[in-house]
Write an enzyme that holds these catalytic residues in place. Structure first.
Site, PDB file in Angstrom:
ATOM      1  CG  ASP A 273      -2.108   0.997   1.314  1.00  0.00           C
ATOM      2  OD1 ASP A 273      -2.661   1.110   0.018  1.00  0.00           O
ATOM      3  OD2 ASP A 273      -2.308   1.538   2.217  1.00  0.00           O
ATOM      4  NE  ARG A 338     -10.213  -2.282   3.916  1.00  0.00           N
ATOM      5  CZ  ARG A 338      -9.324  -1.410   3.225  1.00  0.00           C
ATOM      6  NH1 ARG A 338      -8.127  -1.891   3.163  1.00  0.00           N
ATOM      7  NH2 ARG A 338      -9.650  -0.378   2.559  1.00  0.00           N
TER       8      ARG A 338
END
Ligand SMILES: Nc1ncnc2c1ncn2[C@@H]1O[C@H](COP(=O)(O)OP(=O)(O)O)[C@@H](O)[C@H]1O
Ligand SMILES: C=C(OP(=O)(O)O)C(=O)O
Ligand SMILES: [Ca+2]
Ligand SMILES: [Mn+2]
Length: 548
Positions: A273, A338
């Site tokens: 990320d 998540r």
């Protein structure tokens, strides 16, 4: 779980002046209390979360199942940056960065401190952001929930015992009082949620949201300011590396495939990320990954599925009461389910998470209109045009109030996290891509055959086949045709992908008239959006946009 590779005790990138350090040290938290747990074990955090936090369980795979409460995605409208003299002239005030006065910040800060100091238990996690010792930041996270402490244990770089002993004063402190609301009557507050960053005091304060992603994206926002100031380029991208050391970057807004596509059995994972491109290569900012779990399956995403085990934090999923088997198809709490896990839970993670200069720059767009090609090869001007434009979709659940894919232009494929003007990041990227002769690609992981609601999202196996063809060199030497209006070069064939899928015109299931109308609509949206960057961009970059 201390990493075993050697790392030199870092020079911090903040210059510590005595006066400021004293004020940071006096951040109001009572660190002397006996019930404060600093960098405590995963097992202890499990026990506390299960005992004290309603809605916490253990999944059949051993992950800690938690609830983030009302907020299950980011709250970008509640984000503030403190307007103070040391940074005010640098910051891109406007669409993402809203000013907060120093005084209002102190009110929020005091509210968080009072809340945290009055809890029966308090958790502190000290860790690092950035694998390159030259640039890493010492981050302290103070929070009231074991869940949040375990989350940041997974997402930051975990210090060795030695590093923890010599940690000293943090460079930045996050006070997470997310279970307690902001006061709506504080000047500058528009709701009872508040996420505010103060660069001068090196503090971030969270009130009124327990979505853990605010903390990791908060660290990214901090790095997105400090890294360019230090002359290196922060990137909202994942990164991986082939057997011969070739690095690829995958830029993309939330939900476009950074995490999924960077977990590749044939390549070593650098990170999913947040990265920084320096003069020596690329380093990951984080020590963990934060994957989306909606519709997750062991068949389609084996690496991520296998990373969900003891130590992982699984948020807002639904499971069977008896078996504790998670139903990954269940969206009843949110579509933004998540899991946060340490990066070494991915079998071929590269440790330390540092790679060579990128060879391939992949920009992931999730086109909800279904008219961008599954893959296009970009010229360097096109790469800049698309990086600045950042056309993609906001995906359901990722932000407060987003319930279906919503077309958006998110500059640098991560507008919510930009601190400086987009052209500052773009200029650095152009220079680095030129210097290292990187190839650039635009990959649409969104709709194909029609817009959202009519067409389908491109099959993950096709996106993976396209990426394999980039990495094998197949695409660099493929035969191309030019996609009209957008001027994009699309390959005529890619191994493992049906040829008609590659060209949006042949993939389209509706009428050609409807197709043309949709292409024109998107081209107009691009031109309209780029208007705001027109005077800062060079002629060749402006010319790389669609032509009607
Ligand atoms: N063609 C595709 N490419 C990438 N991801 C896809 C595709 N089709 C469906 N998906 C799903 O979309 C989501 C992408 O999310 P993720 O990889 O977490 O994005 P990011 O890391 O950029 O936020 C995953 O749930 C993945 O399974
Ligand atoms: C954590 C987030 O990022 P991503 O989806 O890009 O992983 C987020 O957008 O809240
Ligand atoms: Ca998935
Ligand atoms: Mn991700």
């Amino acid at each position: 779980m201390a990493p075993s590779y050697p790392r030199s005790p870092a020079g911090s990138i903040y210059k510590h002046d005595a006066e400021l350090d004293a004020s940071v040290g006096k951040d109001g938290i009572d660190y002397t209390r006996v019930d404060l747990l600093r960098n405590t074990s995963v097992a202890k955090l499990y026990e506390d979360a299960l005992r004290y936090e309603p809605g916490t369980s253990i999944s059949s795979a051993g992950a800690l199942v938690t609830s983030s409460g009302k907020k299950t995605g980011r709250s970008p409208r509640d984000k503030r940056i403190v307007d103070e003299e040391t940074t005010t002239d640098d910051i891109w005030w406007g669409p993402v960065n809203t000013k907060l006065s120093e005084h209002a910040f102190l009110i929020n800060h005091e509210r968080a401190v009072d809340y945290l100091n009055t809890r029966e238990r308090l958790y502190v996690f000290d860790g690092f952001a950035g694998w390159d010792p030259k640039y890493r930041l010492k981050i302290r996270v103070v929070c009231a929930r074991a869940y949040h402490s375990l989350f940041m244990h997974n997402m930051l770089i975990r210090p060795t015992e030695e590093e923890l002993k010599n940690f000293g004063e943090p460079d930045f402190t996050i006070l997470n009082a997310g279970a307690f609301p902001a006061n709506r009557y504080t000047t500058g507050m528009t709701s009872n949620t508040s996420v505010s960053i103060n660069f001068k005091r090196r503090q971030m304060v969270i009130l009124g949201t327990e979505y853990a992603g605010e903390m990791k994206k908060g660290v990214f926002t901090i790095m997105h300011y400090l890294m360019p100031k230090a002359g290196v380029l922060s990137l909202h991208s994942s990164a991986n590396q082939g057997l011969d050391g070739d690095t690829s970057l995958f830029f993309g807004l939330s939900g476009t495939g950074k995490t999924t596509l960077s977990a590749d059995p044939a390549r070593a994972l650098i990170g999913d990320d947040e990265h920084v491109w320096t003069d020596t290569g690329v380093f990951n900012i984080e020590g963990g990954c934060y994957a989306k779990c909606i519709d997750l399956s062991a068949e389609k995403e084996p690496e991520i599925f296998g990373a969900i085990r003891f130590g992982s934090v699984l948020e807002n999923v639904v499971f069977d009461e008896d078996t504790r088997i998670v139903d990954y198809t269940d969206k009843s709490l949110t579509e933004n389910t998540r899991c946060a896990y340490p990066i070494e839970y991915i079998p071929n993670a590269l440790l330390p998470c540092i790679g060579a200069h990128p060879k391939n720059i992949i920009m992931l767009t999730c086109d909800a209109l279904g008219v961008l090609p599954p893959v296009s090869k970009l010229t360097s001007s096109q790469a800049m045009y698309h990086f600045i434009s950042g056309y993609t979709s906001k995906m359901a659940g990722t932000e407060d109030g987003v319930f279906e894919p919503e077309a958006t232009f998110s500059a640098c494929f991560g507008q919510p996290f930009l601190v400086l003007h987009p052209t500052q990041y773009a200029t650095m990227l152009a220079q680095k891509m030129h210097e290292h002769k990187a190839d650039a690609w635009l990959i649409n992981t969104g709709w194909n055959g029609g817009a959202y609601g009519k067409g389908k999202r491109i099959a993950l196996k096709y996106s993976r086949a396209i990426i394999d063809a980039i990495h094998s060199g197949e695409l660099k030497s493929a035969e191309y045709e030019t996609y009209p209006i957008f001027g994009l070069e699309i390959p005529k064939a890619v191994k493992g992908v049906p040829a008609e899928v590659l060209n949006p015109a042949t993939a389209w299931q509706g009428t050609q008239c409807e197709f043309q109308t949709t292409v024109t609509k998107l081209a107009n949206l691009f031109n309209q959006n780029f208007g705001k960057y027109q005077d800062q961009a060079t002629e060749d970059v402006v010319a790389a946009g669609p032509k009607l």
